[in-house]
Every structure is written in structure tokens, then in C-alpha cells.
Design a protein around this motif. Sequence first.
Motif: not given
Lengths: 381, 324
Positions: B60, B64, B71, B78, B82-83, B85, B89, B99-100, B182, B188, B192-193
Motif C-alpha cells: 500500500x 502511494x 488524487x 471524487x 474513487x474508481x 483508485x 488497487x 492489512x485490516x 512511511x 498532511x 498523521x504519521x
Amino acid sequence: MEIKYNRVLLVKVLLFLVIVLVCGLSVFGCVGRGSIPKGWSGGVVADSILFLGSMEGKLVAVDISSHTRLWEVPLETSEQTSGFGCAPASTAVAIYGSPAITEELVYVGGYNGKIYAFSVGKDEPRWIYPREGNLQPIVGGAIVSQGKLYFGCSDGKVYALDAADGYTEWEFQTGSKIWATPVIDSETLYIGSFDKKLYAVDAATGEEKWGKPFETQGAIISTPVVYNNTIYIGSFDRYLYAIRITDGSLVWKSEVKADNWFWTKPVVFNNTIYAGNLDGKVYILDTETGEEIVDAIDLGRPISSSPVLVDDSVIVASEEGQVWIIDTTNNQKSELKNLEEKVYASLCASDGVVYIHTSKEELYALNAQSGAELWTLSLRS
Amino acid sequence: MEVFGQAWNLIILEPIINVLIVLSHYLFSNFGLAIIALTIVVNGAMYPLIRKQLSSSKAMQELQPKMAELQKKYAKDKEKLAKEQMKLYKESGVSPAGCLVPMLIQMPIWIALYQSIIRLLAVTPEDFLGLSQYLYSWSVVYSALPLGSNFLWLNLATSDPLLLLPLLVGGTMWVQQKMITPTTADPKQQTQSRLMLWMMPLMFAFITLSFPSGLALFWVTSSVIRIAIQYFVTGWGGLVKVATPKSPDRDKKYRKRIAQVEEKTSEYADTGADIVEPTSGQEEGLDYGQSGDNRQDRGRGDSARLKGIRREPGRSRSHRPKRR
């Protein structure tokens, strides 16, 4: 509907999981750790007054003839905090053991590691032991005999104090913590320890009797019973034992093995021992041979409160609040009452009435034969 | 709910509690060693899941730069973003759930381990009485209780008076977190990291101050094992600026797929434009054998490459061959 996957979403989900995990752990920690010990004190009756410890950390005296509270006094407030929202800044002192009484004083031990002696009606204790600091938690009850107060402590010691002033007479060290209540017979004190041993100690001097303590395969929490020069004790190894009082040798080990711990004090009557177990059964054995007289009586739920003998009946309560009577003539059970409240405290009886302290702080007075509810009293403030 | 609780106890909690007791009995009646041993065993059993989670997470991360491009490209659309992205994947064979899902599967195990340790430490009489209802009828279980709570300088039932354990818990968790964090140029994402990097170690170090040491021992052992696993799966990751990770076959598979996708993307871009020869720096950026800050370089390389895409004068979109 398409889900939008991106890094921001992923990080948010991860953050959420971390927060859920930490909160979950905290909650489980608070619950699992039992950060607030609540206590389950049984009662003792003397001169129509029932003394017991409440879950609010108070020593309470109840007039059983008028079923009113005569007097109550809080033990000290614990300063211990567990942090991270598991406990308030201060908590009431948990009381697990039943109080001990003499003509002058009432004694009670607290989970805060102190023993208190009160004159009835007085708000200030006559003395507190130790004077400074605290012992380890005191879980078992105290007993008084010939001017001395005896109790076991989680520090593994048995303490003998002068009952009048609370000064130390002697101390006796065992191999692990003690949650049991001692018993005294013919100047000898008997007490079990977490080190799996039953000790016999000279009540006057604190010296160990027998050549070595009697050893089982499990911890001993229950209070022993002395009957016909024999000591009867249940162990965490799921067996009942009969031990010679003279030298600590084994008379018998029960043939039957229970499915869980013997936690409570047994009742012995008419050459029969009645021992409640956490597997929910009452084991009925011959005191001479250790053989089962009848199959164990299954109450369905764990028995963690000590039963009591009333006339020729054994009254026993399951943890779920079902109160049963076992007729010792035929060893048959019948339900007396379903209190529908948890019962952990030892039962107490006087003049044909059974007193039961529930985990909801209700004190029930039941007729021991009919199960009729004579009165109830809330011990909450 | 009650049924769920009973099933939880029967299937997960009781086995762990009883195994811990037995381990403690055979490891010199030492509950601390039992905690360490069981943590190792559980991590070993969950190794495939952990590895899958780490590999997916790494894949993942490697996507990025492409994500950032998308993005940027579809910032105003949007739905299209999404499509695209999802398409990326799908084409790269990476699932965000990769990962989840393993993490979600592991969480109940960790919580059960946690609950088991708490119950076995059984400080109060209420806890001890409660413990009796989780025991198997094995004789060894009954003779081993109560478990000794001393281990090294610790009383496992109380918090560490020397405060070494909170430091160890926080430190090992930070290292573990740092390895999977990462490096990114996006402010931004950097925020978060950083939040992720510091929040969990600090929270756990804080709660270790008041929780029994037995739990802290479990956390430290878990973190150390996870650091070791992470090292073998993804290398030191964000812990070092430049490092050559040990890349197992599975990672190679992801990299190969990602490279294929990039090639495809390049082909699409090529349809109406000429590609300027990449510079040596851009070529470095395309080397997926690198990690850490190199990923950032790679991102810049991709970006530079896209900037290098220009339409040749005289050729219009209409000349674009049809995509098959």
C-alpha cells in the motif's frame, strides 16, 4: 456503492482501532483486575445483635428483634488509587471476613490491611492494628480466644494480638498468603495457607506443632472444622481431607474428587460432613471413612458462601442466590427461597433464623424451616 | 450477548488461561516466563497473518505515489478518483483490506491474552473466585494455582515501581511503529504519521504506569517479536534513512504487479505523447528495491517523469490509437 479507499481513510481506521483497543483494554483491565474489591462479610450474632461488614466499608450492628440498624461506623477510607479511570480517588475499605466479638469489643479486618476494634456505639475505634502503616490485605475473618485476637493476612503471617489493646503477642510465618479464617481447639490454632499447607500453631506461644504442616496438592482457603479429634478441610486440589489433631497425620483423603475448589467452610453433623464446592455440588461424606454417603447434591451454581447448621438441617446458598435446605436425616434437598441476588457472604443463623447478606447489600432474615422471608434490611446508606 | 460471552470464554479465553497455567507449571512455576512463552507461541501461530498484514501494508505504501498522482489528477472528480483508485488497487493486486483483515483477526486474540493474564493475576478475592470458573479439570491446573507473581524485579500483579517497564513498553512500541511509518512529502500525511508514531507508544506507556506488570511484560514481548518479524518481512523500514530490506518472494510479487501497472500507465500516457528520456535520478526512483526515503525519491521520479510527458506538436488526441 463503491468504497473509497485511500491513505487518509486507512489512517483513520487504524487510529480508530488503536483507540478502541486501548479503551477496550482499559475497560477489561478495570473489570478483570477487580480494581475495587467490594467485600462479602458474613454476620455474627450476640445478644440479639447481628454484626457484619457492609460493602460500603462500614461495621454495622443490626438489632434482629426490631430489625433496625443500631449503629454503624465506617472504617478508614482507602487512599489507594489505581489510575486510568479504574477507581475513584478513594474507595471504601472492603470487608470480607465476619467480625469477631467479645463482651466489650467488636473486631473486624479490612482489605486495607488493618484490624479495627470498636466499642459498640462508639464512632472512634478503641485501637487499630498496626498503629502505623498497613499490613497486606486481610481477607479471612478474625477469631477471639482467651484474651487474644487471631487472624491471617495476605503477607502469609498469622497474627496474635492482645484483644484488649491490640499489641502483638506473636506472629507466625507461613509460605504464602493467607485468606482463611483460623480455628482454635484445645489451645491449638489451625489455619490453611495458599502454600497448600495446613498449620497447627500453639495459640499461646505461636510455636508450630506437629513435626511439619499437613500438605495437600492445592491452596487452602476454607476454614477447617474440628470434630471428634479430627480436622476436616477442603483444598483447591478438589479433595476433602481428614487429619489427626494430635500429629497432623492423614486419616483419609476423600475418594471422590470434586470438579472445582473447596472454597467454603464445611459443616459437620452427626458423623457426616457437608462440604459445598465451586462446582455447585454439596459433597456428603462419612466423617470416619471419607466415603460418600449419598451422591453429591447438585445445586447447579457455584457455592462460595459457607453453609450453616440449623437444628438438624444444613442451609446452603448458591452463588446465584438460591437458598436450599438439606435434611440431614435423609440428605434430601429442597429449595427454601430464591433471593435472585448474588450470595458470597457466609450464612449466619440464630434461633431458627438464617441471615443472608447479598451482593446488593440486602440483609435477608429467613425462617430456616419454611424459608419465609421474615424481614429484609438494606445496608446501603 | 450472553451466548457470545459464553462462546468467547469457551473457545478463546479458557484455552489460553489453562495453557498459561500449564506453561507456568512447567517453566519453573514462573508466570513471567509463561507469559513470554505464550506470547511467542501466539505470534508464531499468527505469523502468516502478521506477514500478510505487513506485506499488504508495505505494498500500500509503495502505491502511494500513484495514489498521489491520481488524487492530483482527479481532485475535482471524487467519483472518478474513487474508481481510478479501485482500479489501481485491482490492477496492482493490492487490497486495502489486506492489512485490516489480518489485524481484525488478531485483535480478539490479543484481547483474550490480555484478559487471561488479568484473570490469572487475580489480585482481589472476587477475581480469584471468578478464575475458578475458567479452569479445566486437569490436575496440574489445580495444583499450579495460585501462580507466583514474582519475575525479575517485578511483582507481576502490581505496576513496576522502578518505571522501567513503562519505558520499555513505550520504547519498543515506538520502534515498531517507526518501522512501519512511511516517509512522505505530504505535510498532511506527515502529521498523521507523526500522530500514529507517538500516540500508541505514549498511551501504552502511560497506562503501564498503573497496570499490573504482567500485562506490560506481555506488551513488551509482543512488541519485540513484532519488531523481529517486521525486520524479516519489510526490513527496518522507516527506522533507518537508507536500508536494503530483506524482500521475501511475496513482496517481489507485489512489486512486480505494481511495476506492471506502472508500465501500463506509461503506455496509456504514451498514446498521445512522447516520453522524454528519464534522467538517471528518475531511473533511481523507479528502482523498487529501495525503501524508506528512496520511496520519496521514487515519488519524485514518477512525478518528474509525468512532467516529462509532453504532447508533440502536430499530434492531437484524435491520433490516439484505440485501447484494446
